[in-house]
Write a protein that holds these residues in place. Structure first.
Motif, PDB file in Angstrom:
ATOM      1  N   PRO A 155       0.806  -1.220   0.000  1.00  0.00           N
ATOM      2  CA  PRO A 155       0.000   0.000   0.000  1.00  0.00           C
ATOM      3  C   PRO A 155       0.842   1.275   0.000  1.00  0.00           C
ATOM      4  O   PRO A 155       1.916   1.323   0.607  1.00  0.00           O
ATOM      5  CB  PRO A 155      -0.788  -0.113   1.313  1.00  0.00           C
ATOM      6  N   LYS A 156       0.314   2.290  -0.684  1.00  0.00           N
ATOM      7  CA  LYS A 156       0.894   3.636  -0.659  1.00  0.00           C
ATOM      8  C   LYS A 156      -0.155   4.518   0.014  1.00  0.00           C
ATOM      9  O   LYS A 156      -1.309   4.521  -0.399  1.00  0.00           O
ATOM     10  CB  LYS A 156       1.146   4.146  -2.082  1.00  0.00           C
ATOM     11  N   ILE A 157       0.259   5.272   1.025  1.00  0.00           N
ATOM     12  CA  ILE A 157      -0.695   6.057   1.809  1.00  0.00           C
ATOM     13  C   ILE A 157      -0.578   7.540   1.472  1.00  0.00           C
ATOM     14  O   ILE A 157       0.536   8.084   1.435  1.00  0.00           O
ATOM     15  CB  ILE A 157      -0.426   5.872   3.330  1.00  0.00           C
ATOM     16  N   ARG A 158      -1.732   8.161   1.234  1.00  0.00           N
ATOM     17  CA  ARG A 158      -1.757   9.603   0.981  1.00  0.00           C
ATOM     18  C   ARG A 158      -1.617  10.317   2.316  1.00  0.00           C
ATOM     19  O   ARG A 158      -2.346  10.012   3.262  1.00  0.00           O
ATOM     20  CB  ARG A 158      -3.080   9.967   0.311  1.00  0.00           C
ATOM     21  N   VAL A 159      -0.685  11.256   2.410  1.00  0.00           N
ATOM     22  CA  VAL A 159      -0.413  11.893   3.696  1.00  0.00           C
ATOM     23  C   VAL A 159      -1.553  12.813   4.118  1.00  0.00           C
ATOM     24  O   VAL A 159      -1.949  12.831   5.283  1.00  0.00           O
ATOM     25  CB  VAL A 159       0.936  12.660   3.647  1.00  0.00           C
ATOM     26  N   SER A 160      -2.143  13.550   3.159  1.00  0.00           N
ATOM     27  CA  SER A 160      -3.128  14.581   3.518  1.00  0.00           C
ATOM     28  C   SER A 160      -4.326  14.013   4.278  1.00  0.00           C
ATOM     29  O   SER A 160      -4.785  14.609   5.248  1.00  0.00           O
ATOM     30  CB  SER A 160      -3.591  15.325   2.273  1.00  0.00           C
ATOM     31  N   ASP A 161      -4.866  12.860   3.844  1.00  0.00           N
ATOM     32  CA  ASP A 161      -6.047  12.326   4.524  1.00  0.00           C
ATOM     33  C   ASP A 161      -5.827  10.907   5.053  1.00  0.00           C
ATOM     34  O   ASP A 161      -6.773  10.255   5.484  1.00  0.00           O
ATOM     35  CB  ASP A 161      -7.266  12.348   3.589  1.00  0.00           C
ATOM     36  N   SER A 162      -4.579  10.435   4.986  1.00  0.00           N
ATOM     37  CA  SER A 162      -4.238   9.107   5.508  1.00  0.00           C
ATOM     38  C   SER A 162      -4.974   7.955   4.826  1.00  0.00           C
ATOM     39  O   SER A 162      -5.060   6.871   5.381  1.00  0.00           O
ATOM     40  CB  SER A 162      -4.527   9.039   7.006  1.00  0.00           C
ATOM     41  N   GLN A 163      -5.493   8.183   3.628  1.00  0.00           N
ATOM     42  CA  GLN A 163      -6.184   7.098   2.929  1.00  0.00           C
ATOM     43  C   GLN A 163      -5.208   6.304   2.056  1.00  0.00           C
ATOM     44  O   GLN A 163      -4.132   6.790   1.706  1.00  0.00           O
ATOM     45  CB  GLN A 163      -7.306   7.666   2.052  1.00  0.00           C
ATOM     46  N   VAL A 164      -5.611   5.084   1.707  1.00  0.00           N
ATOM     47  CA  VAL A 164      -4.786   4.255   0.828  1.00  0.00           C
ATOM     48  C   VAL A 164      -4.938   4.782  -0.600  1.00  0.00           C
ATOM     49  O   VAL A 164      -6.024   4.726  -1.182  1.00  0.00           O
ATOM     50  CB  VAL A 164      -5.220   2.775   0.896  1.00  0.00           C
TER      51      VAL A 164
END
Ligand code: C2E
Ligand code: MG
Ligand code: MG
Length: 400
Positions: free
Chosen positions: A165-174
């Motif tokens: 998985p790669k996680i988006r930092v802004s909203d912590s979503q995958v």
């Protein structure tokens, strides 16, 4: 002769040309794949910085004019080289022992010392020592896959794909997953890519077959997830060696439309091998971009992925190598590198991803510096396809 020797790189540092050539010839007789020579410490540093692969075995004379053996070892330790070190000397055995102790304290792994005149069997012994002591610690697989075993795995559909998985930092979503190849061996089970990527890349045909097998599986999988209501970006690694087929973008386009996956959700992570941006590669990468696939420069910051490539190729994502990420929160130098890499990526309007995030402190630092996505053991190891939906569910619940 040990057939693992072919994968090794050795560097021989000695001010005497005769000695250098003699040791090099003996190493070559042992089947060592690549032997470099340097006449003093300074050229040794230059050789190491310029090598494509890290040095595995370092033979170093102690008594050299200019930067002597002891200083050379200090300089090497400062470069964090993980090579097995062999001291070459005609000097007093006591002095050798002292130097060996010092080298160990600096974090170098000393395999032993051999004295002049060198003999073939001494060289063979230290190389064997390397395989026993250093190689396992370097996290290298003791096992090397042969070209035949790899070809057979491709033929028999024993190439598997794991997803990290790669996680988006802004909203912590995958945000998506990176497809990472594995090979199922009939006797040894699941094999990591470090055991076979080099062999795959030996010929452009072989790495292309592997790349196509991975693309095929991963894109079909992304289609299945999509139909199950899981929209995930998909990143696939393509080495420049497999970017020789001009029709690759057409083939990937075909796979994507069959699987019902949008081009904009597929990222090609370009890993550099021997070839630098030739016209052919530029052409193929541009065609991927024209069809709205995304392009990521993988392992950014290492010798293989440089500013020169960034300028010439139409990348949409910059993926910072994990050697600059892990431990950055406690290391001002790494912080400077991260700060400028992230700023560079942003100015060039790219998505910036940090790989190899293992600690929260590093995550918080990356967040502060404006990194867009993170990938690493802190979120998840690479997972089998079947484990991805569960991971996404748990992660989303936790982030909410
Ligand atoms: P990469 O593309 O840079 O992939 C990231 C590697 O880092 C993966 O190793 C992943 O398991 C590992 N990793 C992820 N998070 C962490 C972490 O927090 N700490 C540490 N220490 N490691 C982490 P893996 O799967 O062994 O792949 C190694 C390399 O093999 C990849 O590096 C890529 O260059 C190559 N590779 C993998 N799959 C393919 C493929 O399908 N085709 C090609 N050409 N190369 C591939
Ligand atoms: Mg990658
Ligand atoms: Mg990488």
């Amino acid at each position: 002769m040990d057939k693992r020797n072919a994968a090794l790189t050795a560097l021989v540092v000695d001010d005497s040309r005769t000695m250098r050539e003699m040791v090099s010839a003996m190493l070559e007789a042992q089947g060592i794949g690549h032997v470099e020579q340097a006449e003093d410490g300074v050229s040794a540093f230059r050789a190491i910085d310029g090598l494509e692969k890290p040095v595995d075995l370092l033979f170093c004379d102690l008594a050299m004019p200019g930067v002597d053996g002891v200083e050379t070892l200090r300089g090497l330790a400062a470069r964090n080289i993980e090579a097995g070190v062999v001291l070459l000397s005609g000097v007093d055995p006591k002095l050798i022992k002292t130097v060996a102790d010092m080298a160990e304290q600096l974090g170098l792994r000393v395999l032993g010392s051999i004295s002049k005149p060198f003999r073939e069997d001494q060289i063979a012994e230290v190389v064997a020592q390397y395989h026993r002591i250093v190689a396992p610690k370097r996290g290298r697989p003791a096992l090397t896959i042969t070209a035949q075993e790899l070809e057979a795995a491709i033929d028999d559909n024993r190439i598997e794909v794991f997803y990290q998985p790669k996680i988006r930092v802004s909203d912590s979503q995958v945000a998506g997953v990176e497809a990472l190849v594995r090979m199922r061996h009939p006797a040894y089970g699941l094999i990591q890519p470090s055991a076979f990527i080099d062999i795959a890349e030996e010929t452009s045909k072989r790495i292309t077959r592997l790349t196509l097998a991975v693309l095929q599986k991963a894109i079909a999988q992304a289609g299945e997830w999509r139909r199950a209501g899981l929209e995930l970006g998909l990143a696939v690694n393509v080495s420049t060696q497999s970017l020789r087929r001009l029709d690759l973008p057409d083939m990937v386009e075909d796979m994507a439309s069959k699987a019902g996956v949008d081009h904009t959700s597929i990222t090609m992570e370009v890993t550099e091998s021997q070839v630098m941006g030739t016209a052919e590669i530029l052409h193929i990468l541009s065609r991927f971009r024209l069809r709205n696939f995304k392009l990521s420069i993988d392992d950014f910051g290492t010798g293989h992925s440089s500013l020169a490539r960034l300028r010439r190729l139409p990348f949409t994502e910059l993926k910072i190598d994990r050697s600059f990420v892990d431990g950055a929160a406690d290391d001002p130098d790494l912080q400077s590198i991260l700060t400028s890499s992230i700023e560079l990526g942003k100015r060039l309007r790219m998505t910036v991803v940090a790989e190899g995030v293992e600690r929260w402190a590093d995550w918080r630092l990356l967040e502060r510096l404006g990194c867009d996505q993170i990938q690493g053991y802190i979120a998840s190891l690479p997972l089998a396809a079947a484990d991805i939906p569960g991971f996404v569910r748990r992660w989303t619940e936790r982030a909410a």
